[in-house]
Each structure stands twice: as C-alpha cells, then as structure tokens.
Design an enzyme around this catalytic site. Structure first.
Site, PDB file in Angstrom:
ATOM      1  N   TYR A 202       0.842  -1.206   0.000  1.00  0.00           N
ATOM      2  CA  TYR A 202       0.000   0.000   0.000  1.00  0.00           C
ATOM      3  C   TYR A 202       0.876   1.254   0.000  1.00  0.00           C
ATOM      4  O   TYR A 202       0.632   2.200  -0.758  1.00  0.00           O
ATOM      5  CB  TYR A 202      -0.911  -0.036   1.228  1.00  0.00           C
ATOM      6  CG  TYR A 202      -1.988   1.014   1.268  1.00  0.00           C
ATOM      7  CD1 TYR A 202      -3.172   0.851   0.550  1.00  0.00           C
ATOM      8  CD2 TYR A 202      -1.842   2.160   2.040  1.00  0.00           C
ATOM      9  CE1 TYR A 202      -4.180   1.809   0.609  1.00  0.00           C
ATOM     10  CE2 TYR A 202      -2.842   3.119   2.108  1.00  0.00           C
ATOM     11  CZ  TYR A 202      -4.012   2.935   1.394  1.00  0.00           C
ATOM     12  OH  TYR A 202      -5.006   3.890   1.454  1.00  0.00           O
TER      13      TYR A 202
ATOM     14  N   LYS B 250       0.858   3.962  -3.038  1.00  0.00           N
ATOM     15  CA  LYS B 250       0.438   5.348  -2.810  1.00  0.00           C
ATOM     16  C   LYS B 250       1.586   6.324  -3.085  1.00  0.00           C
ATOM     17  O   LYS B 250       1.371   7.424  -3.600  1.00  0.00           O
ATOM     18  CB  LYS B 250      -0.097   5.508  -1.388  1.00  0.00           C
ATOM     19  CG  LYS B 250      -1.373   4.708  -1.128  1.00  0.00           C
ATOM     20  CD  LYS B 250      -2.504   5.117  -2.061  1.00  0.00           C
ATOM     21  CE  LYS B 250      -3.806   4.416  -1.748  1.00  0.00           C
ATOM     22  NZ  LYS B 250      -4.920   4.833  -2.620  1.00  0.00           N
TER      23      LYS B 250
END
Ligand SMILES: NC(=O)c1ccc[n+]([C@@H]2O[C@H](COP(=O)([O-])OP(=O)(O)OC[C@H]3O[C@@H](n4cnc5c(N)ncnc54)[C@H](O)[C@@H]3O)[C@@H](O)[C@H]2O)c1
Length: 267
Positions: free
Chosen positions: A177, A181
């Site tokens: 993640y 991002k």
C-alpha cells in the site's frame, strides 16, 4: 471525547462544553462539468460524487461493486460496473460519460483497496500484485484514458487521484500500500505536468484516516489518537477539497500532492 451532530449543511462538534460549528458546503458552480468517479459506489468516491452532483455537475460512477447501480440511482448519477485494473473497462467508463453527457471534464480515481498487513520481509508477490493492480495501475489507467479524452476534445480537464498520507510517509507494516500510494504521488507529478500547457491538470490528495467502510470500526479510535487533530476525518471533508481542486478556482494547481490528514504528516 469528541461527539458530533450533523445536518445537511453543518456539523457541530462538542468537546467538553465547547461547541464548534463547521459548514459542510462551499458551493461551487459546476453546471457545465461532466465527471467520472471510479470507486464511486462507496466511501470517498461516493462522497465526491454527491458533492459534485450538489454543485450541479453531471456524474457517472464506475465501480466493481454490484451495488453500483442502486447507489447511482439513489443519488441521481449514471453508472457502469467495471474493474479499474482492466484498460478496456476504464476506457468504457470514459466512453459512458461521453455517451451520456457529450464530454468529460473531470475524472476522480478513487477506486482502491487497503493493503494486507505485510512488511517487506513478509510480502508475497501475490499480495503485492493485487494491491498495486488496483491502487497504482488502476489510477494510471484512469489518468491515461481521461487525459486522452481531454486531448481529443481539446478542452482541457481535471484529474484527481486519491493517494494517501501513506504516499508521503510510509507504514512499514503495509509495504504494498505504501509503495502504491507513493507511486501515485509521483505519477501525479508526471501526469500533471505533461499537458499543463493544454489546460490539463492532475493533482492528488493524501488523506489521513477517514471514516469510510475501508477502515474497520474497531480500529477507528486507535487511529484517531495518531492524528494531531485527535480524530479521524469525515468523507465530506475530503470531498469538499476534491471539489475545489476540480473547480476553475484551482486552475493554477497541477502536479500537487495535498495532505488532508489532521496534521499527521506535519509532525
Ligand atoms: N478511508 C481512508 O482512511 C483512506 C485514507 C487514505 C486514502 N484512501 C484511499 O481512498 C480511496 C477510496 O477509499 P475508501 O475509503 O473510499 O474505500 P471504500 O472501500 O469505501 O471505497 C472503495 C471503492 O472502490 C471500489 N473498488 C475496489 N476495487 C475496484 C476495482 N478493481 N475496480 C473498480 N472499483 C473498485 C470498491 O468496490 C469501493 O466501492 C482508496 O484509494 C483508498 O486507498 C482512503
């Protein structure tokens, strides 16, 4: 302890005997805008779709969820069920907006999934590919298809990518993640500067923890304590910044990554 009372127009927070009233809407005229919102059936995408509709825009929500039709009909949007990891599906979503409303003005890339709790030593290729397919590649495909439509129209246009505060600072226990991002933040800079001279703007927002179905209820208090604000954010607090960034008032902002995190990345 913070408790709140919410109406359509305002939220009133109570901290002890202190009362803080916050207006939920700064209305921006978007009657000439057509928006596509991926991940629009839930959470930040849904709040954004509702905010853009409230401002007068016409909206198509695009989502993997079978709920997309019911959600769209309940808010007065058009819809398409699709998967942001597939280029043909993303193109079909852009085409749907053009077919329904004649053009595309705004794309919001909000489709996303949370990562699994794996640090780099524990990470599996399967998990890495799954998270990056949606949270990184899905955003790239949305940007690409929307920008090609803007170029075809010769109108300019706006894209908003939903990154995360974990694109600005990492969370070691969620490597896929964090990487996805962080990638979205730099993708935004590359995409947001490529056609800036043709009126095409791409920005991303980097939310802290926000009260949406993505965040397990039982973890919300613990997350609140990590934010200098002492609370997590609300979906409309993100949607209002997205609406502003989509508006002509933000015409000189492109390639930017804007934290909306109650101060999390400031300390
Ligand atoms: N909620 C938070 O605390 C928070 C914080 C920072 C960033 N974000 C990011 O905001 C975005 C939206 O998150 P949310 O909190 O609204 O979550 P959510 O789960 O409420 O909404 C996400 C939506 O994306 C859709 N989706 C998932 N995979 C898809 C796919 N392959 N194709 C099409 N649609 C798909 C889901 O069906 C869902 O409707 C995500 O990118 C998330 O990482 C959320």
């Amino acid at each position: 302890m913070l408790d709140k009372r919410m109406t359509d127009e305002t939220v009133t927070y109570h901290r002890g005997d202190k009362e803080i009233e916050v207006r939920k809407t700064v209305k921006i005229d978007m009657h000439d805008k057509v928006a596509l919102v991926t991940g629009g059936a839930s959470g930040l995408g849904l709040a954004t779709a509702m905010r853009l509709l409230r401002n007068g825009a016409r909206v198509v929500i695009a989502d993997y969820s079978p709920n997309v039709k019911d959600v769209a009909e309940s808010i007065g949007a058009e819809w398409i069920q699709m998967d942001v990891t597939r280029e043909a599906d993303v193109q079909a979503a852009v085409d749907k907006a053009v077919e329904c409303y004649g053009k595309l003005s705004i794309a919001v890339a909000s489709a996303g999934i949370g990562g699994t709790n794996c640090n780099i030593a524990e990470e599996t290729l399967e998990d890495w590919n799954k998270v990056n397919a949606v949270d990184y590649t899905g955003v790239m495909l949305t940007d690409k298809c929307a920008i090609n439509q803007f170029l075809k129209q010769k109108t300019g246009g706006v894209v908003i990518n939903i990154a995360s505060m974990f694109g600005l600072v990492a969370v070691p226990s969620n490597v896929a993640y964090s990487a996805a991002k962080g990638g979205v933040v730099n993708l935004t800079k590359a995409a947001g500067t490529a056609f800036a001279d043709r009126g095409i703007r791409v920005n991303c927002i980097c939310p802290g923890v926000i009260n949406t179905p993505l965040v397990p209820q039982k973890e919300k208090d613990a997350y609140a304590a990590l934010h200098p604000s002492g609370r997590i954010g609300e979906d409309w607090e993100v949607a209002s910044i997205i609406a502003f960034l989509c508006s002509d008032d933000a015409r000189f902002i492109t390639g930017a990554a804007i934290p909306i995190d109650g101060g999390y990345t400031g300390v």
